[in-house]
Design an enzyme around this catalytic site. Structure first.
Site, short mmCIF file in Angstrom:
data_model
loop_
_atom_site.label_atom_id
_atom_site.label_comp_id
_atom_site.label_asym_id
_atom_site.label_seq_id
_atom_site.Cartn_x
_atom_site.Cartn_y
_atom_site.Cartn_z
N ALA A 79 -10.49 16.64 1.16
CA ALA A 79 -11.83 16.41 1.70
C ALA A 79 -12.62 15.50 0.76
O ALA A 79 -13.74 15.78 0.37
CB ALA A 79 -12.55 17.73 1.94
N GLY A 80 -12.00 14.38 0.38
CA GLY A 80 -12.67 13.38 -0.43
C GLY A 80 -13.46 12.44 0.48
O GLY A 80 -14.08 12.88 1.45
N ASP A 138 -1.64 -3.34 -3.12
CA ASP A 138 -2.23 -2.65 -1.98
C ASP A 138 -1.97 -3.44 -0.69
O ASP A 138 -1.57 -2.87 0.33
CB ASP A 138 -3.74 -2.50 -2.22
CG ASP A 138 -4.47 -1.90 -1.04
OD1 ASP A 138 -4.30 -0.70 -0.79
OD2 ASP A 138 -5.20 -2.65 -0.35
N GLY A 198 -14.09 2.70 3.51
CA GLY A 198 -15.36 3.41 3.67
C GLY A 198 -15.15 4.74 4.36
O GLY A 198 -14.21 4.91 5.13
N GLY A 200 -18.96 -0.99 -6.90
CA GLY A 200 -18.03 0.02 -6.37
C GLY A 200 -16.97 -0.57 -5.44
O GLY A 200 -16.25 0.17 -4.78
N GLY A 205 -8.56 0.26 7.60
CA GLY A 205 -9.54 1.31 7.90
C GLY A 205 -9.97 1.47 9.34
O GLY A 205 -9.32 2.16 10.12
N ILE A 219 -10.24 -0.77 11.81
CA ILE A 219 -9.74 -1.71 12.84
C ILE A 219 -8.59 -1.04 13.59
O ILE A 219 -7.62 -0.62 12.97
CB ILE A 219 -9.23 -3.01 12.20
CG1 ILE A 219 -10.30 -3.63 11.30
CG2 ILE A 219 -8.81 -3.99 13.29
CD1 ILE A 219 -9.85 -4.88 10.56
N LYS A 277 0.32 -2.44 2.81
CA LYS A 277 -0.23 -2.52 4.16
C LYS A 277 0.57 -3.49 5.03
O LYS A 277 0.85 -3.20 6.20
CB LYS A 277 -1.70 -2.93 4.10
CG LYS A 277 -2.58 -1.84 3.49
CD LYS A 277 -3.97 -2.38 3.13
CE LYS A 277 -4.87 -1.27 2.61
NZ LYS A 277 -6.12 -1.81 2.05
N VAL A 311 -3.97 1.53 7.50
CA VAL A 311 -4.10 0.09 7.28
C VAL A 311 -5.39 -0.39 7.94
O VAL A 311 -5.68 -0.04 9.08
CB VAL A 311 -2.91 -0.69 7.89
CG1 VAL A 311 -3.09 -2.19 7.70
CG2 VAL A 311 -1.60 -0.23 7.29
#
Lengths: 429, 429
Positions: A11-12, A203, A304, A189, A136, A138, A207, A134
């Protein structure tokens, strides 16, 4: 009304976004989809952070041991949102063995062990949702599997890492060096303290190996992806790219070249008028060419809390509705075939040489290039009083091998001051 | 292996594309999806054109009467690709009554009679595939229904008509008047001889009423869409837009403004650096804002034989796999609720006045605007020796009603030479 009892592990950032969306939208989902999503239990390393949020789910248990969730016969679906590849592998594989649908946002796990996990799922007649793994927010994975399911992919290009796209955008728009732009990204950030995983292209490689495997129905192992990051990109190259009508982007790409697949992560130059070149800052995008539908592009947020959680929840709804309906497994889930590499493709290159200002410099450089079959399309040498001089060469299509051989020799010449730069031009997007 | 027996009605541009894709890909579909797509019968007004193509489907019957197809108990799925709203309505409704899944590419039919057709489908426990009806090859309908299925839409903007986007692109890039660009579009086959349906925005209105109904789970009747085409856009406005950092696009849009929906088709100015502004020529795109995932964008081909057919075939695969599986009906299929209109939204406007070059012109114009609560953000008046003078005003946010009232008065002033121009600035995309 169909009930889906959900166990959430982790639950991050993403997990807490899932809690927020479920809180706000569960009533709407009952009405729209006839699906009653019930959060049955949650396990997290930081229970204090979500205690208040859990008050919105009065019948939800907080478990200190995630094993209780994956073995709970009451649970229909497990959300693996812990990240990493060890505990996460246990969660996904044990959940499948216990007959549960799994939703995961874990690109590292899928890229490294997707084949065995999907093979286990097939064996059990279960499905794994991975939309959030991959790009987020989209809906590219669902689109490849269903919306473009009739088509045959020719190429797939992704701006898949918000950190590097943010850094490259900052470098261009504010005329910064790499290190300055990285520092700003870290302050805001958008970059980790240790940015290696992002800036070295790893990364993006995870993906593109996932997306490429789905699109081309052929497993693309991470090890077969040629990877180059953005740490060597200089402000100068970004400026020269702009003058030439290009913009530098870090792309993950997979494409068919005469029945072989080429898989790479690399900074390349894209024509600035192409919509793909206008994906700036932390935004992500996927551009594709296919036999029938393409070219086309998807654009959106790559990361996000709520954006990524929206993909997790869309998977809950999609696979929740399909559960126990006897549907054929979905297309293209990490098929066992292995990639054939094709890296002999011919592309134009941007080359930048930092040299002394002597007559004969250009003829020496062009001789080496010519000896390797690399012919020159155009040259520009900025007028300057001072040394060193920047010589920019645009080549005709050449192989990477011949470019590398040429540069190795050229960089050994006494007239060269720094390591030369080579960046592919993606003219044919 | 699941068998799907297909009846194709209409073998024009899209239908012949479907034949080509089925010929080339059916073997791959059997392997990937476990679906055996069998073309059982075809009906078309131009059978001679496809006789050769049908040799690839040796067991396929050529029917002169389409009624035989929609009443054939052997057929599982009917493809309605005839267009229009009369025969097409019969085909879709009778096929549903006879228990067949229907796939259609017919935006006019869905926009005008979607509500009753989907109500009939629900009654019969059947589904209607419509991916090809809007934005040809872009899998936007599947994405709204599933990939973004967890989300709540705030706004949806579409460049949905290739003809008008081509004309606007030509006008800008080649500095042409509307009539010249239209003629080129007609010569190249991008515009009909009678282009009214496209250039007056009616085609876009059909499409945005369909997409908007799906995205907002609220029926948006065609009649509630405010429609304005591109015939009044001049080369001058395109040039001024460019100087101001904008580009003119014909948008279909639906958005929420304090719980009401605004639905429009209108030429607006979009910031040129926005990726949406870089969708040029005949390409289509959909840009959206949502509660969780957005903003995002889909880009692709809006028309053409194979691109549109690829969406028809993806529907065959998707609905073929779902058929008889007892799945809940999909989200948002033309719900009966009706749109509430909200057209009092505040936006900035570009205004262009063609005036005599007299002192006091600007004060007269600004007085009228001020009297209607329209305040001015900036003014530019090109220096010129000759009359008339073009005065460009950018306003602060104002309502359409106040802009229209102001222009009515201003256009009655003796110092104004032509009807003034007002174009919305979509700054907040």
């Amino acid at each position: 009304m169909e009930r889906i009892r959900i166990g959430l592990i982790g639950a991050g950032t993403v997990g807490s976004g899932v809690l927020e969306i479920l809180k706000k939208e569960s009533a709407a989902y009952r009405e729209k989809y006839g699906l009653d999503l019930i959060l049955s239990s949650v396990s997290t390393r930081t229970p204090d952070k979500i205690k208040k949020e859990l008050l919105n789910f009065p019948n939800c248990k907080l478990e200190s041991d995630f094993h209780k969730i994956i073995s709970d016969p009451e649970i229909d679906m497990v959300l693996e949102l812990v990240g990493g590849t060890d505990v996460a592998y246990t969660i996904v594989s044990e959940s499948l063995k216990n007959g549960k649908t799994v939703i995961t946002a874990n690109k590292a796990l899928l890229s490294q062990r997707g084949e065995e996990l999907f093979s286990l799922a097939r064996e059990k007649g279960l499905e794994i949702g991975m939309e959030a793994s991959v790009a987020g927010a989209i809906p590219v994975i669902r689109s490849i599997k269903t919306g473009l399911g009739s088509d045959s992919f020719l190429s797939l290009y992704g701006i898949l890492n918000g950190t590097t796209n943010f850094i490259l955008s900052k470098m261009e728009l504010e005329h910064l060096d790499y290190s300055e732009a990285l520092r700003i990204a870290q302050e805001l950030g958008f970059a980790e303290k240790d940015p290696t995983f992002d800036v070295e292209g790893i990364d993006t490689a995870h993906k593109i190996s996932i997306l490429g495997s789905l699109a081309f129905s052929q497993k693309i192992p991470l090890q077969s992806v040629q990877i180059e990051g953005i740490t060597k990109i200089s402000r100068l190259d970004i400026q020269f790219a702009g003058e030439l009508g290009y913009r530098i982007k870090l792309l993950g790409l997979v494409r068919k070249i005469s029945d072989q697949l080429e898989a790479r992560v690399q900074p390349v130059m894209i024509p600035v008028k192409h919509p793909f070149a206008n994906i700036m800052n932390e935004m992500n995008a996927i551009y594709y060419q296919t036999a029938y539908a393409g070219p086309g592009m998807f654009v959106g947020k790559g990361a996000g809390s709520l954006p990524t959680a929206s993909s997790v929840v869309s998977d809950i709804l999609y696979y929740g509705a399909r559960k126990n309906k006897g549907l054929a497994p979905e297309k293209n889930l990490f098929p066992p075939a292995s990639v054939s590499e094709a890296n002999g493709s011919l592309v134009r290159y941007y080359l930048r040489f930092t040299t002394v200002d002597l007559p004969g410099v250009l003829s020496e450089i062009s001789k080496v290039l010519g000896d390797h079959g690399v012919s020159i399309s155009s040259v520009r040498q900025n007028e300057t009083e001072k040394e060193p001089v920047e010589v920019v060469v645009i080549t005709h299509p050449a192989t990477e091998e011949n470019i590398k051989k040429s540069l190795k020799i050229i960089d050994g010449l006494s007239l060269i001051r720094h390591a030369s730069v080579a960046i592919r031009l993606e003219d044919k997007l």
